[in-house]
Design a protein around this motif. Structure first.
Motif, PDB file in Angstrom:
ATOM      1  N   ALA A 334       6.195  38.499  11.097  1.00  0.00           N
ATOM      2  CA  ALA A 334       7.432  39.150  11.526  1.00  0.00           C
ATOM      3  C   ALA A 334       8.212  38.207  12.438  1.00  0.00           C
ATOM      4  N   SER A 335       7.486  37.428  13.219  1.00  0.00           N
ATOM      5  CA  SER A 335       8.158  36.478  14.125  1.00  0.00           C
ATOM      6  C   SER A 335       9.038  35.529  13.326  1.00  0.00           C
ATOM      7  N   THR A 432       6.145  47.907  19.252  1.00  0.00           N
ATOM      8  CA  THR A 432       4.736  47.607  19.443  1.00  0.00           C
ATOM      9  C   THR A 432       4.181  48.406  20.619  1.00  0.00           C
ATOM     10  N   ASP A 457      13.651  45.350  12.865  1.00  0.00           N
ATOM     11  CA  ASP A 457      12.253  44.947  12.783  1.00  0.00           C
ATOM     12  C   ASP A 457      11.383  46.191  12.591  1.00  0.00           C
ATOM     13  N   ASN A 486       5.791  44.355   7.683  1.00  0.00           N
ATOM     14  CA  ASN A 486       4.575  43.584   7.421  1.00  0.00           C
ATOM     15  C   ASN A 486       3.559  44.393   6.625  1.00  0.00           C
ATOM     16  N   LYS A 489       0.142  44.549   7.961  1.00  0.00           N
ATOM     17  CA  LYS A 489      -0.276  45.424   9.047  1.00  0.00           C
ATOM     18  C   LYS A 489      -0.768  46.751   8.465  1.00  0.00           C
TER      19      LYS A 489
END
Ligand SMILES: Cc1ncc(COP(=O)(O)O)c(C=O)c1O
Length: 826
Positions: A334-335, A432, A457, A486, A489
């Motif tokens: 994701a970064s 998060t 995001d 993601n 995840k």
């Protein structure tokens, strides 16, 4: 004769055999790079020459040295020049061998002109020759060991709950357990595998353990593992369409499948659904290709949904776009997605500003760019800002931990008044810290009005969008310019696998394209070249695991998995609510539950330390609006209700002992300092628990608990420390004094640039002068003293000290009113 090529060859040969110790061995040609220091000539040139040429020549080479026509030509030039004879004596044997090869190769080349090659038989011969000369694993052993490895993995996952969740090792534990140097000779596979258990496993955190509740899930499933395996086996590098067409094309199709699965606004999809519909109204969402009735029903409903979104069903505010220019790509994290979005947004804004004012320089625009995100956004946004050299503002969130339009609006206005240039907002769908959601609709409208790139995001929460009932969280996504989630995840894909979609792929390509000759190919105009969509050139065949996994589970199977996790999070939330010592923070919407003991941050920190030290369970903390909270993520693929109860039981037990210990420490502290004036001062800074009689009351009266299974796991009794093996203590260490590592004093001074882009005054324009003057200094008092005592003695200072001193003096003048560092970043 070409003298130039001869000279190059000569130099290369020298380079190749420049190590006398290795070049002395005569048979290096038949040995391997792993075993000898010098590469065999054939191998070396194989690396320089296109494989197609190589193959043609190999086919007709009767001897084992499979050279190529180009090699042959070069060597023959060298022979004619007699350069061999000028080589030092120690190389003669090898060069003689090379000459022999040459002769044979020349013969082969002549032969090859007359007869068409027999590819099949010769490529077999080639393969056989190659493998027989390489030590290590051959085909037969690979088959055997591969099966054993599959068994090892299956056993590991089956019995994972017999292990501690977290390792009991300390930094540096592994070095003493392994040899200092790599082995000279090939080792036995059994020995390597036995070292996995001896040395590697003790240092593994078991992310697939049923008691692992930290971070977010780490996707893992058998089909995905096998997809990864095939990807490794194929060993391709798919940077462009031509580099491996299936790699690129499957990736595009997977991004289209997942985009449809999560009901993304159609503008993001790689293929224009309107065109698909024109071509074939029925088959565009069918993933399985099966004819069975159920599938047909499902396809129809998905199809309806898709049709709805196309004709503005759930995307009422779908931005008008004259042509379909969306698309998606798989990136490593994701970064990376957020960085790439930022770079694209940066280029877009700089280009438009330059068009408006051709005299302005890029650097001048860059210095004014501002990106906005929430305090609870992942720290990778700040990191992207560091790389892209732009300011990143962390904006406050509301009581629901959501970034609101009003806040954003206020900051944009303030920045514009100060001559800055807003260019990007990075919103989060499932933070998060606590899985909260920014208000995408409010933010999106502002982005449209202000012409800002809007990235969303959804690294974790994005996967939930495959279930219709959770799609309410994506309201406003139609305003976004880019989106990431993601599957590694929360969609059972193994790391790494991040999906990134953009509304305008050309905005991305404009920012990332470089095009050297050696990467160009004749299909570039019609095909996607993903090297222009990210930072890396080389790319893994990630799409395979998506393909295997989605097909193996089906969309319904994946939905079941997501729904189970969300249900279990609710089960855990209810358990926590049965114990009035605890409180739930935020809303439990997906698979994350945030809770805390009703008390001070220190008390909660102690509880988490105790839990993590026990090795029975693993969770991580977070800081939301100055509250230290404990995050409980449902992670295990096959998590059950019992797992929730066991986790809750462990937490309660530790809460009991932490509270007892806490009270004991407090009374010791009070009695030892009862008479001193200092103690009075200390008491003024006691924690919430001490100040709040209600909380104390709650803590001293543990309520009736629901029935909990008492079966306990037995864990290995030893732990490996850096140099010793000690017995594991049964007591859980509880330390109230351990500092919160995020506190300002633990941070090293940040470089000048970091400070520059996050200037406190700009960061907190509303802060009063007195608030600002109370801010802690950047450098610890000790560091400052050392630097001051060193002043005047510049010559004796190390470069880092000089750097520090320079930074301090700049910052002291520029930033005496430094803003506090953000404790919320993970
Ligand atoms: C919301 C969010 N964004 C970004 C990230 C960073 O993800 P990655 O490790 O793939 O860079 C995370 C990681 O947990 C996350 O939760």
């Amino acid at each position: 004769m070409d003298k130039g090529i001869g000279t190059i060859y000569h130099k290369l040969t020298n380079l190749f055999h420049s190590n006398p110790s290795t070049s002395a061995s005569t048979n290096t040609i038949s040995s391997t790079p792993e075993m000898s220091g010098s590469l065999p000539i054939s191998t070396f040139f194989d690396r320089l020459i296109p494989s197609s040429t190589t193959q043609t020549k190999i086919l007709h080479n009767p001897n084992r040295y499979h050279n190529t026509s180009r090699v042959t030509r070069q060597i023959s030039i060298k022979t004619e020049q007699n350069s061999v004879s000028s080589q030092p004596t120690s190389f003669d044997t090898q060069n003689t061998t090379a000459l022999n090869i040459l002769e044979q190769s020349i013969a082969a080349e002549v032969h090859s002109k007359d007869e068409p090659p027999n590819h099949a038989s010769n490529s077999l011969q080639y393969r056989h020759e190659t493998t027989s000369s390489i030590p290590g694993m051959d085909d037969a052993e690979f088959r055997r060991r591969g099966k054993e490895m599959i068994d090892y993995i299956a056993d590991y996952l089956l019995h994972i709950s017999d292990r501690r969740v977290t390792p009991e090792v300390e930094p540096g534990y592994l070095r003493p357990l392994l040899p200092k140097n790599a082995p000279k000779q090939s080792e036995k596979w059994e020995d390597i595998m036995s070292d996995v258990e001896r040395a590697i496993m003790p240092g593994i955190t078991h992310w697939q353990h049923p008691r692992f509740h930290a971070y977010f899930p780490a996707g893992n499933s058998y089909p995905s593992i096998l997809g990864e395996m095939l990807s490794a086996g194929l060993g391709i590098v798919g940077f462009s369409w031509a580099a491996s067409p299936a790699c690129t094309e499957l990736e595009t199709i997977m991004l289209d499948w997942i985009g449809r699965m999560i009901a993304l606004p159609v503008a993001f999809l790689p293929f224009d659904p309107k065109c698909d519909h024109k071509k074939n109204d029925n088959d565009d969402v069918s993933l399985s290709g099966s004819d069975d009735d159920d599938d047909d029903d499902d396809d129809e409903s998905s199809d309806d949904h898709l049709r709805d979104s196309i004709s503005n069903g759930d995307n009422n505010h779908e931005r008008k776009q004259s042509r379909h220019i969306g698309g998606g790509v798989l990136l490593g994290s994701a970064s990376e997605c957020i960085l790439v979005a930022m770079l694209a947004a940066r280029t877009k804004k700089i280009t438009s500003k330059r068009l408006a004012d051709p005299l302005i320089e890029d650097g001048q625009i860059l210095a004014k760019l501002v990106c906005y995100t929430s305090k609870l956004a992942h720290s990778c946004v700040e990191k992207a800002g560091l790389i892209a050299m732009v300011r990143v503002r962390d904006l406050p969130v509301d009581e629901n931990f959501s970034l609101r339009g009003e806040t954003l609006d206020e900051w944009i206005r303030a920045d514009k008044e100060n001559g800055l240039i807003p260019f990007l907002v990075s919103g989060t769908l499932g933070t998060t810290s606590c899985c909260s959601y920014d208000n995408l609709e409010e933010i999106g409208e502002i982005c449209q009005r202000e012409d800002l790139w809007f990235h969303v995001d959804g690294a974790y929460a994005g996967s939930a969008l495959i279930c219709e009932e959770y799609r309410y969280i994506m309201k406003g996504l139609q305003f976004a310019d880019s989106f990431n989630t993601n599957p590694n995840k929360w969609l059972l894909m193994n790391f790494d696998c991040s999906c990134f979609w953009v509304r305008d792929k050309f905005a991305l390509i404009n920012a990332m394209s470089v095009d050297p000759l050696y990467l160009q190919h004749k299909h570039a105009q019609q095909a996607v070249d993903y090297r222009h969509w990210g930072v890396a050139l080389s790319r893994r065949f990630r799409a395979l695991k998506l393909w295997f996994t989605i097909r193996s589970y089906g969309i319904e199977g994946l939905r079941f998995y997501i729904r189970e996790h969300c249900r279990l999070a609710k089960v855990f939330e209810l358990l926590i609510r049965t114990d009035i010592r605890f409180e739930i923070i935020g809303n439990v919407t997906l698979g994350l539950v945030c809770f805390r003991l009703t008390g001070s941050n220190k008390l909660n920190q102690a509880l988490l330390l105790s839990l993590n030290d026990s090795g029975l369970i693993h969770m991580v903390p977070s800081m939301v609006n100055d509250l230290y909270i404990i995050r409980f993520a449902v992670c295990a693929k096959h998590a059950t209700d019992d797992d929730m109860r066991i986790a809750f039981h462990i937490i309660q037990e530790h809460a009991d002992s932490v509270i007892i210990e806490y009270r004991a420490q407090r009374s010791r502290r009070q009695s030892s300092s009862a008479d001193s004036i200092e103690s009075t001062a200390k008491q003024t800074s006691t924690t919430n628990v001490e100040q709040n009689p209600c909380v104390l009351e709650e803590i001293t009266n543990p309520n009736i608990l629901p029935e909990i299974p008492t079966a306990r796991n037995v864990y290995p009794k030893t732990k490996i420390r850096a140099n010793t093996i000690t017995t594991m203590t049964p007591h859980h260490r509880v330390t109230f004094e351990k500092p919160i590592s995020n506190s300002l004093k633990d941070k090293r001074p940040r470089p000048m640039f970091v400070r520059m882009v996050s200037d406190a005054k700009l960061h907190y324009p509303k802060r009063t002068a007195s608030q600002l003057s109370r801010q802690t200094s950047l450098v610890t008092p000790r560091g400052r003293k050392r630097i001051q005592s060193d002043s005047g003695n510049h010559a004796s200072r190390s470069s880092s000290e000089r750097y520090l001193a320079r930074t301090v003096s700049i910052l002291e003048t520029v930033n005496s009113d430094e803003g506090e560092l953000d404790d919320n970043k993970q």
